[in-house]
Design an enzyme around this catalytic site. Structure first.
Site, PDB file in Angstrom:
ATOM      1  N   ASP A   1       1.085  -1.154  -0.157  1.00  0.00           N
ATOM      2  CA  ASP A   1       0.055  -0.131  -0.104  1.00  0.00           C
ATOM      3  C   ASP A   1       0.909   1.203   0.085  1.00  0.00           C
ATOM      4  OD1 ASP A   1      -2.089   1.778  -0.024  1.00  0.00           O
ATOM      5  OD2 ASP A   1      -3.012   0.908   1.721  1.00  0.00           O
TER       6      ASP A   1
HETATM    7  C1  BGC Z   1      -4.748   3.700   0.271  1.00  0.00           C
HETATM    8  C2  BGC Z   1      -4.881   2.354  -1.081  1.00  0.00           C
HETATM    9  C3  BGC Z   1      -4.702   2.937  -2.413  1.00  0.00           C
HETATM   10  C4  BGC Z   1      -3.372   3.832  -2.525  1.00  0.00           C
HETATM   11  C5  BGC Z   1      -3.152   4.580  -3.595  1.00  0.00           C
HETATM   12  C6  BGC Z   1      -3.762   4.199  -0.012  1.00  0.00           C
HETATM   13  O1  BGC Z   1      -3.886   5.248   1.005  1.00  0.00           O
HETATM   14  O2  BGC Z   1      -4.995   2.562   1.366  1.00  0.00           O
HETATM   15  O3  BGC Z   1      -6.298   1.952  -1.066  1.00  0.00           O
HETATM   16  O4  BGC Z   1      -4.890   2.279  -3.559  1.00  0.00           O
HETATM   17  O5  BGC Z   1      -3.365   4.880  -1.144  1.00  0.00           O
HETATM   18  O6  BGC Z   1      -3.816   5.555  -3.813  1.00  0.00           O
END
Ligand code: BGC
Length: 745
Positions: free
Chosen positions: A231
């Site tokens: 993530d």
């Molecule tokens: C989120 C993800 C997301 C990623 C990219 C993170 O803060 O938890 O779900 O895909 O950011 O935006």
């Protein structure tokens, strides 16, 4: 590129280049290696629409190219419609491809442990079977277009509070039976190109460097061979992460961590083969993406909007419909109240926020069919209460059928924080109370991502339609339901409890001191409310239709389970008949739950194992046959470290929801008794059951001391519950060495 070509390419890369490939090139691209012509494909959120940022930066995340905003996962899950979800996936894939993006960052399939989780709108369900089946189809749909999905957030990311560092303390059986199966199902059946590890730690180890999770379970047990990505910002110790199975760090650019990888290889801390394996997976993704990127194509904006409308209507759950208040029969005496009818709330805040191609409002959609239907906003979305708004609405509603659009304001729920309660805003509740007193009929239409409490005001509404955050066509979609153009068939993918404090998980939500204990174990959602026998406002699986369905003729056929029976082999066939007893065509969603009243291990009262969607014309019936597998009947045995099935009674319940199960039957399953390997601390009873020689020695020894195990239950209980090695200390029927010998040590 073939695997051999990838191996060859890796041999041409320098150590530094290989390390650099293990983090992105920028926030949304993989790293390029121009020298060897390796491109850096783009990845972008996700999940219910494409959020491709216009300038490729992290700063402009809300400045994204227009894309169709489909219902959020909370809505899609309420369709209980795998085919429709597949169609939505395919449309998402088409848009992803058309924008030259290689991976859509979704779906999110974490379990809804608490209604307070700020990201529940992005998640499917409190039940792993429902979430797993639907997410499998979403991923298949996305990937049918030659682009990849990213299954997230792996794993146990069930709250937003302290999400970057909280450790979820979960026992293994609960993980295996509740928090992992949806991931397992999607990994095995849809083979997502990527899996995204979550920010949080699991049992003290960050998921981004959790070898048990990322390698033992995901790869060795489930056979996953795709790419594991972090993530955004989830990496803590990059080298440890790589070793544990985390291939790609996002976002890029991460030169410090790349340098750490180089250093670790040079000083022998990291086997270069581990790095090569990660690079091979990254290059495999680059290769997978290349065909679609060479031919992105385009998509039909109007057709996708119509699909979003169909999905929005299918997401709507008719919770209540007293006196057949719905469908509305015509414009006469109908008034529309509530700012959400004019300014819909159709998606959530955070990384999933899409810039929609267009937005339908319910008010416009209704007026489009029925002319100038009167409207009053009733409340302001700014949260400032203005008594005049409520007064105007009240006078408009007098003696009329008032359709009230209520819901949560955007600030109430978002990625990044959890809610503190499940209440609708006070000014909306006040408005509802006033309108319902003077209106002829009150119909409440809800827009919210996580469930809201209803028990306090339920009796003020004749009908309630829960629309969730239904995407850009939520307005027209719900009007299709309100007017009867679409016969509702949505069902709850999560329980609506009477009060928050009824929910066992709330005892431990959201934890403290960077730790959250999942003390309720497997008892989330209906599992928890069923075992403590709580009334609910609306049960899991519930959803009304404008027609009625009758369930009959349950027939069960069970086959013995043997050591040879495969996990996916059918062992129980459930057959029943479903009939449309009303006067409209409609779709029923029959659900099959199992219970195991004879189990020697703790089992939930009932658990969903399968469901179907059945469209029937009035007066028509259909026989439905559902096969359940050995795995469907199993529990996770922590001593055996495998799925186990016990002989005995299996209770089968079939019906409309987890609390409306008109068909019940039992079968006796023939299966070998589950034996656990004996250990020094296995109890005397366990030893006696498994080993005749041991049993005989115990009997002899007890008889000699005047104890009759059969006629003296108190003393017998005391002895039989003792760990064997402890009993030897008191009654030396053999030496500890002899006991060890019997274990084969
Ligand atoms: C989120 C993800 C997301 C990623 C990219 C993170 O803060 O938890 O779900 O895909 O950011 O935006």
């Amino acid at each position: 590129m073939t695997p051999a070509e990838i191996t060859d390419l890796i041999s041409q890369l320098t150590l530094e280049e290989k390390a650099s490939l293990c983090s992105g090139g920028d926030s949304w691209h993989l790293q390029t290696v121009e020298r060897l012509g390796i491109p850096g494909p783009m990845v972008t959120d996700g999940p219910h629409g494409l959020r491709k940022v216009a300038d490729g930066s992290m700063a402009g995340i809300y400045d994204s190219v227009p894309a169709t905003c489909f219902p959020t996962a909370a809505g899609l899950a309420s369709t209980w419609d795998p085919e429709l979800v597949h169609d939505v996936g395919a449309a998402l894939g088409e848009e992803t491809r058309a924008e030259a993006v290689s991976v859509l960052l979704g779906p999110g399939i974490n379990m809804k442990r608490s209604p307070l989780c700020g990201r529940n709108f992005e998640y499917f369900s409190e039940d792993p079977v429902l979430a797993g089946i639907l997410a499998t189809e979403l991923v298949r749909g996305i990937q049918s277009q030659g682009v990849g999905a990213s299954l997230k957030h792996f794993a146990a990311n069930n709250q937003e509070t302290d999400r970057l560092r909280v450790s979820a303390g979960i026992d293994e059986r609960t993980l295996r039976e509740i928090y992992l199966p949806a991931f397992e199902m999607v990994v095995k059946h849809a083979k997502p190109w990527t899996v995204m590890c979550s920010y949080n730690a699991l049992n003290g180890v960050y998921c981004s460097q959790n070898r048990w999770l990322l390698t033992q379970v995901l790869r060795n047990e489930w056979g996953y061979d795709g790419l594991v990505i972090s993530d955004w910002g989830a990496v803590v110790d990059r080298v440890e992460g790589l070793r544990a199975g985390l291939d790609l760090e996002m976002p890029g650019d991460a030169p410090r961590n790349d340098a750490r990888i180089v250093e670790a290889v040079r000083n022998g801390d990291l086997d270069e083969e581990v790095l090569d394996t990660a690079v091979a997976r990254i290059l495999t993704l680059v290769a997978q993406a290349s065909a679609a990127m060479a031919d992105p194509g385009s998509y039909d904006i109007e057709a996708h909007h119509q699909l979003a409308r169909r999905a929005a209507a299918a997401s709507a759950v008719l919770l209540k419909n007293d006196g057949d208040a719905l469908p509305l029969t015509g414009p006469d005496d109908v008034v529309v109240i509530g700012e959400f009818a004019r300014t819909p709330r159709f998606q959530g805040a955070g990384s999933s926020k899409v810039n929609p191609t267009r937005v339908d409002t319910a008010l416009d959609s209704l007026r489009h069919i029925w002319g100038d239907v009167p409207f009053a906003p009733g409340f302001a979305l700014t949260g400032e209460s203005d008594p005049r708004l409520a007064e105007d609405a009240e006078s408009l509603a007098r003696g009329k059928t008032a359709v009230l659009f209520l819901g949560l304001p955007a600030v109430a729920e978002s990625e990044g924080y959890d809610r503190t309660n499940t209440d609708l805003p006070a000014d909306q509740l006040d408005l509802l109370a006033r309108v319902s007193k003077i209106a002829f009929r009150t119909i409440v239409v809800l827009s919210n991502g996580s469930s809201v409490g209803m028990a306090e005001w339920d009796d003020q509404a004749d009908a309630i339609v829960e629309c969730w955050l239904g995407g850009q066509a939520s307005g027209s979609g719900v009007v299709d339901v309100l007017t009867g153009k679409v016969n509702p068939s949505g069902h709850l993918a999560e329980t609506i409890a009477v009060t928050l404090s009824d929910i066992p998980a709330q005892l431990n939500f959201p934890g403290e001191f960077q730790h959250v204990t999942y003390g309720e174990g497997r008892y989330i959602g209906y599992r928890g409310l069923d075992v403590i026998e709580r009334e609910v406002a609306y049960p899991f699986g519930h959803g009304l239709s404008y027609t009625t369905f009758d369930y009959s003729d349950l027939d069960l056929a069970v086959r013995p389970v043997t050591d040879e029976t495969a996990q996916d082999e059918s062992v129980l066939t459930v057959t029943f008949t479903i009939s449309n007893t009303g006067d409209r065509t409609g779709s029923a969603v029959p659900q099959v739950y199992l219970g195991f009243p004879d189990a020697t291990v703790n089992r939930c009262v009932r658990e969903l194992k399968a469901f179907r969607r059945v469209e029937l014309d009035p007066g028509k019936s259909r026989s439905i046959t559902i096969d359940l597998t050995r795995r469907d009947l199993s529990y996770w045995d922590i001593l055996l470290q495998s799925w186990a099935v016990e002989p005995g009674t299996v209770r089968v319940e079939v019906g409309r929801s987890s609390r409306d199960l008109p068909l019940t039957g039992v079968v006796i399953l023939d299966a070998p008794t589950v034996h656990h390997p004996l250990r020094r601390d296995s109890t005397v009873a366990e030893w006696m059951a498994a080993d005749e020689e041991f049993a005989a020695k115990v009997r002899r020894a007890t008889e000699q001391t005047g104890i009759d195990l059969d006629s003296d239950p108190t003393t017998a209980a005391f002895i039989l519950a003792m760990p064997a090695y402890k009993m030897l200390q008191m009654a030396p029927i053999m030496t500890p060495e002899e006991l060890d010998e019997m274990l084969g040590d």
